[in-house]
Design a protein around this motif. Structure first.
Motif, short mmCIF file in Angstrom:
data_model
loop_
_atom_site.label_atom_id
_atom_site.label_comp_id
_atom_site.label_asym_id
_atom_site.label_seq_id
_atom_site.Cartn_x
_atom_site.Cartn_y
_atom_site.Cartn_z
N ARG A 58 0.04 4.74 -1.39
CA ARG A 58 0.53 6.06 -1.84
C ARG A 58 -0.16 6.48 -3.12
O ARG A 58 -0.60 7.63 -3.26
CB ARG A 58 2.04 5.99 -2.04
CG ARG A 58 2.68 7.33 -2.41
CD ARG A 58 4.17 7.14 -2.65
NE ARG A 58 4.43 6.24 -3.77
CZ ARG A 58 4.29 6.63 -5.07
NH1 ARG A 58 3.93 7.86 -5.38
NH2 ARG A 58 4.55 5.76 -6.03
N LYS A 59 -0.30 5.53 -4.07
CA LYS A 59 -0.98 5.84 -5.33
C LYS A 59 -2.44 6.18 -5.09
O LYS A 59 -2.99 7.13 -5.69
CB LYS A 59 -0.87 4.66 -6.28
CG LYS A 59 0.52 4.43 -6.82
CD LYS A 59 0.55 3.25 -7.78
CE LYS A 59 1.96 3.04 -8.34
NZ LYS A 59 2.00 1.87 -9.28
N GLU A 60 -3.10 5.40 -4.21
CA GLU A 60 -4.51 5.67 -3.92
C GLU A 60 -4.67 7.03 -3.24
O GLU A 60 -5.59 7.80 -3.58
CB GLU A 60 -5.09 4.57 -3.02
CG GLU A 60 -5.25 3.24 -3.73
CD GLU A 60 -5.77 2.16 -2.81
OE1 GLU A 60 -5.89 2.44 -1.58
OE2 GLU A 60 -6.06 1.05 -3.29
N GLU A 109 4.68 -5.34 2.14
CA GLU A 109 4.57 -4.04 2.80
C GLU A 109 4.89 -2.92 1.81
O GLU A 109 4.21 -1.87 1.77
CB GLU A 109 5.51 -3.99 4.01
CG GLU A 109 5.06 -4.87 5.15
CD GLU A 109 6.05 -4.87 6.30
OE1 GLU A 109 7.13 -4.25 6.13
OE2 GLU A 109 5.75 -5.47 7.35
N GLN A 110 5.95 -3.13 1.03
CA GLN A 110 6.29 -2.11 0.04
C GLN A 110 5.18 -1.94 -0.99
O GLN A 110 4.83 -0.82 -1.38
CB GLN A 110 7.60 -2.50 -0.65
CG GLN A 110 8.83 -2.40 0.26
CD GLN A 110 10.10 -2.86 -0.44
OE1 GLN A 110 10.06 -3.28 -1.61
NE2 GLN A 110 11.22 -2.76 0.26
N LEU A 111 4.62 -3.11 -1.44
CA LEU A 111 3.53 -3.05 -2.42
C LEU A 111 2.32 -2.34 -1.83
O LEU A 111 1.69 -1.48 -2.50
CB LEU A 111 3.16 -4.47 -2.86
CG LEU A 111 2.03 -4.57 -3.90
CD1 LEU A 111 2.42 -3.84 -5.18
CD2 LEU A 111 1.70 -6.03 -4.20
N LYS A 112 1.99 -2.68 -0.56
CA LYS A 112 0.86 -2.02 0.08
C LYS A 112 1.13 -0.53 0.24
O LYS A 112 0.23 0.32 0.02
CB LYS A 112 0.60 -2.65 1.45
CG LYS A 112 -0.01 -4.04 1.38
CD LYS A 112 -0.24 -4.58 2.78
CE LYS A 112 -0.86 -5.97 2.73
NZ LYS A 112 -1.08 -6.54 4.08
N ALA A 113 2.37 -0.21 0.64
CA ALA A 113 2.70 1.20 0.80
C ALA A 113 2.61 1.95 -0.53
O ALA A 113 2.08 3.08 -0.61
CB ALA A 113 4.10 1.33 1.39
N GLU A 114 3.12 1.32 -1.58
CA GLU A 114 3.06 1.95 -2.91
C GLU A 114 1.62 2.09 -3.37
O GLU A 114 1.22 3.14 -3.92
CB GLU A 114 3.85 1.10 -3.90
CG GLU A 114 3.96 1.69 -5.29
CD GLU A 114 4.76 2.98 -5.33
OE1 GLU A 114 4.58 3.76 -6.29
OE2 GLU A 114 5.55 3.20 -4.39
#
Length: 335
Positions: A233-235, A225-230
């Motif tokens: 966020r970057k995208e 979830e954190q990776l997806k959120a990050e």
């Protein structure tokens, strides 16, 4: 009573003798009749032979078989008569024996009822027993009875001993079986306890492993979830930066006005449209988009020039492009 019994015995003997005599006479008469009929049969054959005008001879073998059959029939009849006579004789002897036994029993009963004062003239001599013989017989009977009692006691003692041995062996066997059952029960209880402990240990390990796996899954899920959120966020930041850059180029960069004449689904269709326009002398530009390949004519320095080019294209029937429109476009190298 004695005369009556003697009279009954004489009647039985007389009737038996009469019946036996009748049976023997009947058998003799049948044998005599068979003998009388046999010559008649033999004599009849010559008469038939003499009266036969065709010259047929007597079948000797057939006559022999007939005579043999008659002889066997006679012998069978005589044997049956003799068997019946023997059976009746046996019945008569049994009746005589029963009559004699009954007479003896009645004599004994009569002697028992008579008192010491009555005369014993009517008692048969063979039934009178000497006192010494009687005493000896009584002593022998007592001795035999005592011996029988002793034998019964010995047999009873042996039976009791055997019974005790069986009871002892049965008790020992039951004790041994009970001990084996106790040992088996203890082993079973110990095995059940061991299995229960192993089961509890396995369940505890499974629960711990399940908790560990759940914790690992939760940690992985949180990391994902954190990776997806990050990543999102970057995208989002990248898209926002690109949008701002595009907006800035549109607002402050060098604009070029283009006439979009078509949106081809593939490269081949785009090349076909571009070839038509180039044949008419137009400058053609292709730009790929997410919806297809954009085909444009231009660029023009201002909107009016671009609009005049649009009118010219739409008016040319050979091109068949009625839906051209003017757009402001920034080249890719300037975006």
């Amino acid at each position: 009573m004695n005369n009556k019994q003697r009279w009954m015995g004489g009647v039985v003997l007389l009737s038996g003798g009469v019946l036996l005599t009748a049976l023997l006479l009947k058998g003799t008469d049948e044998i005599h009749q068979n003998k009388l009929h046999a010559p008649d049969t033999v004599e009849a054959n010559p008469k038939n032979t003499n009266s036969n005008t065709s010259g047929l001879t007597v079948d000797v073998e057939t006559e022999k078989r007939l005579l043999e059959a008659q002889r066997q029939t006679r012998e069978k009849s005589v044997a049956e008569q003799e068997a019946r006579a023997a059976e009746f004789l046996a019945m008569q002897q049994q009746a005589e024996a029963d009559a004699a036994r009954k007479a003896a029993e009645e004599y004994a009963e009569l002697n028992a009822r008579r008192s010491a004062q009555q005369s014993s003239d009517n008692i048969p001599p063979e039934l009178i027993e000497d006192d010494a013989v009687k005493q000896k017989r009584i002593a022998e009977e007592k001795l035999a009875a005592q011996k029988k009692i002793d034998q019964q006691k010995v047999v009873q003692q042996k039976a009791e001993q055997a019974k005790q041995d069986v009871a002892r062996k049965t008790a020992e066997a039951e004790k041994r079986v009970a001990e084996e059952k106790r040992i088996t029960a203890e082993k079973r209880i110990a095995e059940e306890k061991r299995q229960a402990e192993q089961k509890q240990k396995a369940e505890r390990l499974a629960a711990e492993q399940k908790v560990t796996e759940k914790q690992a899954a939760d940690a992985k899920r949180k990391a994902d979830e954190q990776l997806k959120a990050e990543t999102k966020r970057k995208e989002d930041a990248k898209k926002k930066a690109e949008a701002e850059k595009a907006r800035d180029l549109l607002e402050h960069g060098d604009k070029q006005w283009m006439v979009q004449v078509a949106l081809a689904a593939n490269e081949a269709n785009a090349d076909a449209v571009a070839s038509k326009l180039k044949a008419k002398g137009y400058q053609v530009t292709k730009s790929p988009t997410s919806k297809g390949i954009r085909i444009m004519v231009g660029p023009s320095k201002d909107r009016d020039t671009a609009d005049n080019a649009r009118k010219k294209i739409t008016a040319d029937a050979s091109l068949g492009m009625k839906s051209a429109w003017v757009i402001d476009w920034v080249p890719l190298n300037k975006r």
